[in-house]
Scaffold this active site. Sequence first.
Site, PDB file in Angstrom:
ATOM      1  N   ARG A   1       0.873  -1.507   0.023  1.00 30.86           N
ATOM      2  CA  ARG A   1       0.127   0.546   0.226  1.00 30.86           C
ATOM      3  C   ARG A   1       0.831   1.515  -0.183  1.00 30.86           C
ATOM      4  O   ARG A   1       0.351   2.604  -0.836  1.00 30.86           O
ATOM      5  CB  ARG A   1      -1.003  -0.263   1.122  1.00 30.86           C
ATOM      6  CG  ARG A   1      -1.861  -1.123   1.294  1.00 30.86           C
ATOM      7  CD  ARG A   1      -2.820  -1.039   1.751  1.00 30.86           C
ATOM      8  NE  ARG A   1      -3.748  -1.959   2.268  1.00 30.86           N
ATOM      9  CZ  ARG A   1      -5.035  -2.598   3.083  1.00 30.86           C
ATOM     10  NH1 ARG A   1      -5.656  -1.363   3.608  1.00 30.86           N
ATOM     11  NH2 ARG A   1      -5.494  -3.632   2.922  1.00 30.86           N
TER      12      ARG A   1
ATOM     13  N   GLU B   1     -14.159  -9.843   9.927  1.00 30.81           N
ATOM     14  CA  GLU B   1     -14.515  -8.686  11.091  1.00 30.81           C
ATOM     15  C   GLU B   1     -15.762  -9.975  11.646  1.00 30.81           C
ATOM     16  O   GLU B   1     -15.874 -10.802  11.563  1.00 30.81           O
ATOM     17  CB  GLU B   1     -15.962  -7.698  10.322  1.00 30.81           C
ATOM     18  CG  GLU B   1     -14.470  -7.200   9.346  1.00 30.81           C
ATOM     19  CD  GLU B   1     -15.286  -5.902   8.756  1.00 30.81           C
ATOM     20  OE1 GLU B   1     -16.612  -5.179   8.708  1.00 30.81           O
ATOM     21  OE2 GLU B   1     -15.103  -5.872   7.141  1.00 30.81           O
TER      22      GLU B   1
END
Length: 660
Positions: free
Chosen positions: A86, A142
Amino acid sequence: MALGDNEGEPPLSDDDIDWTDESADIAASQPADCRDAEGQPQKVILHFDLDCFYAQVEMIRNPALWNLPLAVHQKYFIVTCNYLARELGVTKRMMATEARSKCPELVLLNGEDLTPYREISYKVTELLESFCPLVERLGLDENFVDITELVEKKLKKVPLPSDVSVNGHIYNQQALDTMAPDHHRLALGSHIAAEFRAAVHTQLGLTGCAGIASSKVLAKLVSGTFRPNQQTTLLPESSAQLMCGLIHVRAIPSVGRSTAMRLQALGIHSVVDLQRCPLPTLEKELGGICARRIHCLSLGIDPLPVTPRGPPQSLSDEDSFKKVSTEVEVMQKVKELVSSLLHRLHRDGRVPRTMRLTIKRFSESSQPVSRESRQCPLPTTLGQKIRSGSWDAVTPLVSLAMKLFFRLVDRHMPFHITLISVCFTNLQLCCLGTRGSIVSFFSQGSPVKPKEAPSAGSSGPTCQQGALDTSGNQDVQEASLVASAPLQQRSAPSPPPGVDPSVFWELPEEIQRELRSSAASAPVPDCPGSTASSAPRLGLGQHASREASSPAVLRPPSLALRTLANQTQSLNPSLNSPVHEVPSHVDPQVFVELPTELQGELLAEWKRETRTPPSTPPSTPPSQTLPSPKRGWSRPSKGKKLNPSNRTQVNNLLRYFKPC
Ligand code: TTP
Ligand code: MG
């Protein structure tokens, strides 16, 4: 302090939310000591989101990748990349070619096989469940955890808020008011979150971000504020700012593309637009329930509790491509999907009752193309094959799927398909025996032990299924299928019909005898899907019930179903076998050696008994050789041992499980 109370906060600008309607009502209903209208403590919810999940899993699988920029792609798109990548300009959802040009040293891995991600994902959930039972999975990486009770416990230990602090960040750098009960609770919640994250890191090697807030929506929205491997607590006074900071309605969880398009038609683009839209206008467009829900969510209000979901209700796999336009190609894709799903189903241990095929057609239009589906019930014999893990199931399943396909697509016309999905739904635990019969617990091919594929020439109970019923939008007819369920040959005395010998030989002789005598009077083993087994024998609700009174919890019960996949461990406690709740009068050593289904049934019965008034007399006649577990299971009152005189009144099965 309640939502909407802006004391001590910078004044809201003209553009800020007008906290009207439900928000005002809810705010008004929150007493100062953080109890809701029903006197329950105000919730403290943790949202935990793993960092660059697939990439982390790949780095764990191959530690040599740790210090390299890494991306995981599916087809032509990057689905995630590690934080090193990233920094070098790679982003999620970028084309793989673009990612390569931005970062030539990028390691690109194919992430189309989700198996390793799923496995680690469930380990994370299980670990969280071991701390707190209220865990709700959201996708693969999650989890929501309702930590209210843990906070309450901590609160009892540290009632004075004098030295409380927040672990990690506070959203918007809001000052903590240590005298405010809700701040105090959230601060304690932040320490619990840090403990959870540390455990996930030390035990599974994974990092993640956490959000701590008073509702699911707020916890989720705040958790990514600082990344990676950090956590953020949202104090109630900053909720409005958090929500207004979301630019587009799509940022609100549960507002998907189609809802967003419908909102757009009303001129609603931003979250603030949505907050300001009169509820009746929304209701007219979206219907009452949806309108009220997203309106509340836009205001940061989410009354929905954290709901543990248990194992998935369906298993599916899909593949997308540029063009599939021949029957052979479709069949090949379907075969691949079915094969991968069979593997997962076998590990899952449940049997699907329904198969659904979904396709997406090519369209030149820029409008999203909707999917089309057809489904049909699965023949019971096929269920048997699926459960046994036999590859014999592939061909009939592919053939069924192709019939569904030709209900969707005219085979005589050219077609252009861009996606095929196969989904097995209505997953059920099933046993071969009649409901209530002990035989059913020891049926061959139960999830407890993996079974060999039937050998040629083997024989066994044969079930025939004629034309398929139709259900929903399907109307496929299926030819008869014949399944063979061979029994392993062992020296005499042989197990009763329908009983898995490998399980049978593990049992104490007394039970073996009892099974044999039971089988003499029991009905012939049934096929899945027949009346006998059509009702789920052991639903999650029973196995994972959280209502039992003080059970000897050794592992969180909701793991039980998932650990059906751990088939080889179930009969061998020395293999770190998962141990669930154990009925108080059952020897844990014996209990862990039982088939999972029987464990579940014993547990469920015991729980039912604990809820039965003590005066209820056991109904099983003492003479009954093999009583159904549904009848007459009597649990002695807590701490009270069975004595010889009342032993005869107790279900015969139970006495085998009493500690020595
Ligand atoms: P995310 O939580 O969106 O992303 P992430 O965990 O990889 O990164 P982070 O949370 O640190 O920003 O998605 C979870 C996983 O889901 C991700 O690792 C890969 C997969 N995924 C897809 O399959 N398709 C997608 O379009 C995206 C965005 C993710
Ligand atoms: Mg993530």
